[in-house]
Design an enzyme around this catalytic site. Structure first.
Site, PDB file in Angstrom:
ATOM      1  N   ARG A 270      18.885 -31.916  63.727  1.00 60.46           N
ATOM      2  CA  ARG A 270      19.181 -32.759  64.886  1.00 60.46           C
ATOM      3  C   ARG A 270      19.931 -34.043  64.519  1.00 60.46           C
ATOM      4  NH1 ARG A 270      13.053 -32.330  67.044  1.00 60.46           N
ATOM      5  NH2 ARG A 270      12.763 -31.732  64.856  1.00 60.46           N
TER       6      ARG A 270
ATOM      7  N   THR B  79       6.419 -26.406  58.239  1.00 59.41           N
ATOM      8  CA  THR B  79       5.621 -27.390  57.491  1.00 59.41           C
ATOM      9  C   THR B  79       4.437 -26.741  56.766  1.00 59.41           C
ATOM     10  OG1 THR B  79       4.508 -27.904  59.579  1.00 59.41           O
ATOM     11  CG2 THR B  79       6.255 -29.401  58.889  1.00 59.41           C
TER      12      THR B  79
ATOM     13  N   ASN C 252       0.416 -35.839  67.414  1.00 62.10           N
ATOM     14  CA  ASN C 252       0.199 -35.703  65.976  1.00 62.10           C
ATOM     15  C   ASN C 252       1.272 -36.495  65.229  1.00 62.10           C
ATOM     16  OD1 ASN C 252      -0.175 -34.749  63.350  1.00 62.10           O
ATOM     17  ND2 ASN C 252       1.023 -32.892  63.739  1.00 62.10           N
TER      18      ASN C 252
ATOM     19  N   ASN D 288      47.082 -60.740  38.597  1.00 59.25           N
ATOM     20  CA  ASN D 288      46.213 -60.163  37.563  1.00 59.25           C
ATOM     21  C   ASN D 288      46.537 -58.718  37.266  1.00 59.25           C
ATOM     22  OD1 ASN D 288      45.307 -59.514  40.175  1.00 59.25           O
ATOM     23  ND2 ASN D 288      43.268 -59.037  39.408  1.00 59.25           N
TER      24      ASN D 288
ATOM     25  N   SER E  91      50.335 -76.573  44.582  1.00 58.88           N
ATOM     26  CA  SER E  91      50.403 -75.628  45.694  1.00 58.88           C
ATOM     27  C   SER E  91      51.361 -74.491  45.377  1.00 58.88           C
ATOM     28  CB  SER E  91      50.910 -76.341  46.942  1.00 58.88           C
ATOM     29  OG  SER E  91      49.986 -77.328  47.298  1.00 58.88           O
TER      30      SER E  91
END
Ligand code: UD1
Ligand code: CA
Length: 459
Positions: free
Chosen positions: A14, A86, A177, A389, A408
């Site tokens: 689901r 289960t 449950n 870099n 700058s």
């Protein structure tokens, strides 16, 4: 003696996902990791995880987070090759628990909000009454999708009927449950082979075991939100809301200010000190810690980062980084990929730092990219300074000594080292190392021709 089994073999159809359901993330931890966390008060002697669908992936994911789990015995992974229900999952334990005489605590891997105290109480009730089985139940306002629990007085369980197998009358029962059970193992061991798959799903239901056992007791959980099971994405988001409320309530109680908490998201792996302020639209994720006096946000994302005292982060993104005391970040800064910023620094508007270390009282206040760089103390990075870099193949480092100032719009072409007390003239493209105490000018000289003007157009 208590052994724990976690049912985690199902795919979770689901969820409509390739990822096994129990690995879906809920606030920084997977569902199954959360289930393991809920065992912190239980002290089991064995811990078995039943896996099937993408079992290796679940095993790898749990091994990866083993250091942040509560102390537990080594996890034993048991394979359920076909997911036949289960009950079938728990049948897989038979060869592994041969001769075990204690209790077995069974947890669904998709019930992530359980409190450890709840499990402790369940075990105590089970042992006090010497029940054959004890199960956690809740009075659910909207019980749709859950198995309904039918008791005859004294909370003794008659049967559990899955939602899809319920008659309309049975559907009216709101007692559900939780998928959390305590079994006397020697008794369950005898019952497991008797399970049959005569139900709507043609599966072997663990819940049918209670029909063959006595006494089976139901214990209502006080806060039904704890036992919400996750079957689809809607329930996942609902669980997230509940978790967030818990996390935020706890931090506010611990002295953290959350401004407009509904707009803030905090993983429960995050650590905050008292007198931290979190402003609106801020997300704190992963292994993040923030020290006292810091103000984060509005509009910031901090992930896997350590933030010192009295730091401010405004409209910025900080990931995998360290920011030391008294530093101001933002607005609109981005720190990523192992950045370390020293004390009392200022990282301002549109500055990106990547894999770089900055000393104390160093500023980069406007429009910069510093990547793979090491800066000393009291460095001033001028507006628009860029470390170049990357040469197209490899990344290289830039080193900048104490008190150096870049003008700058300067470009520092790595690998390059600027010494201490260097001044870089505005607009320079620096390609070679510069020694201490120097001025570097690396740009075309300005030419001024007095009296020069365009010739008038010839007719
Ligand atoms: C189950 C219970 C239901 C309860 C609900 C609580 C059964 C028959 N029903 O229903 O009464 O109200 O949980 O959340 O037990 N799993 C396996 N192997 C399998 C099938 C499932 O390991 O063959 C695992 C799943 O991965 C999951 C858990 O068991 O973690 C529960 O399975 P799920 O299919 O979600 O059961 P529910 O229909 O929710
Ligand atoms: Ca479920």
């Amino acid at each position: 003696m208590v052994a724990v089994a976690i049912l985690a073999a199902g795919r979770g159809t689901r969820m409509k996902s390739d990822l096994p359901k129990v690995l879906h993330s809920l606030g920084g931890r997977s569902l199954v990791e959360r289930v393991l966390h809920s065992l912190s008060e239980v002290e089991p002697s064995r811990c078995l995880v039943i896996v099937g669908y993408q079992g290796d992936r679940i095993q790898d994911a749990l091994v990866e987070v083993i250091d942040r789990l509560p102390p537990l015995p080594d996890l034993e992974f048991v394979e359920q090759t076909q997911q036949l229900g289960t009950g079938h999952a728990v049948q897989q334990l038979l060869p592994h628990l041969e001769g075990f005489t204690g209790d077995l605590l069974v947890l669904n891997g998709d019930v992530p909000l359980l409190r450890s105290q709840t499990l402790k109480n369940l075990l105590e009730t089970h042992q006090e009454h010497q029940n054959a089985a004890t199960l956690l139940t809740a009075q659910m306002p909207n019980p749709k999708g859950y198995g309904r629990v039918f008791c005859n007085g004294q909370n003794l369980v008659k049967e559990i009927v899955e939602d899809r197998d319920c008659t309309p009358a049975q559907k009216q029962n709101r007692r559900i449950n939780a998928g959390v059970y305590c079994f006397n193992w020697p008794q369950l061991e005898k019952v497991l082979p008797q399970l049959v798959a005569n139900n709507d799903q043609q599966e072997y239901y663990l819940t049918d075991a209670v029909k063959f056992m006595e006494p089976v007791m139901a214990v209502d959980v006080e806060d039904y939100q704890e036992i919400l099971g996750i079957n689809d994405r809607k329930q996942l988001s609902h669980a997230y809301e509940i978790l967030q409320e818990r996390v935020k309530d706890a931090w506010m109680a611990a002295g953290v200010t959350l401004v407009s908490p509904d707009t803030i998201a905090i993983d429960d792996t995050v650590q905050l000190q008292p007198d931290v302020t979190i402003e609106p639209q801020t997300h704190l994720r992963g292994n993040t810690a923030i020290a006292s006096g810091s103000r984060i946000g509005p509009g910031s994302l901090i992930e896997n980062s350590q933030i010192g005292e009295n730091v401010t982060v405004l409209y910025s993104v900080v990931t995998d980084s360290v920011v030391k005391n008294g530093t101001r970040i933002g607005p609109y800064a981005h720190l990523r990929g192992h950045v370390e910023v020293g004390e009392s620094c200022r990282i301002g508007n549109f500055v990106e730092l990547k894999n770089s270390t900055l000393g104390d009282r160093t500023n980069a206040a406007h429009l910069s990219y510093l990547g793979d760089a090491t800066l000393g103390n009291q460095v001033n990075i001028g507006a628009g300074t860029i470390t170049a870099n990357y040469d197209g193949v490899k990344k290289h480092r830039t080193k900048i000594g104490d008190r150096t100032k870049t003008g700058s719009n300067s470009v520092l072409v790595a690998p390059v080292t600027l010494g201490e007390d260097v001044t870089v003239a505005a607009g320079s493209v620096v390609t070679r190392d510069v020694p201490d105490d120097s001025l570097v000018i690396a740009r075309a000289r300005q030419i001024v021709r007095k009296g020069w003007r365009l010739k008038p157009q010839q007719e």
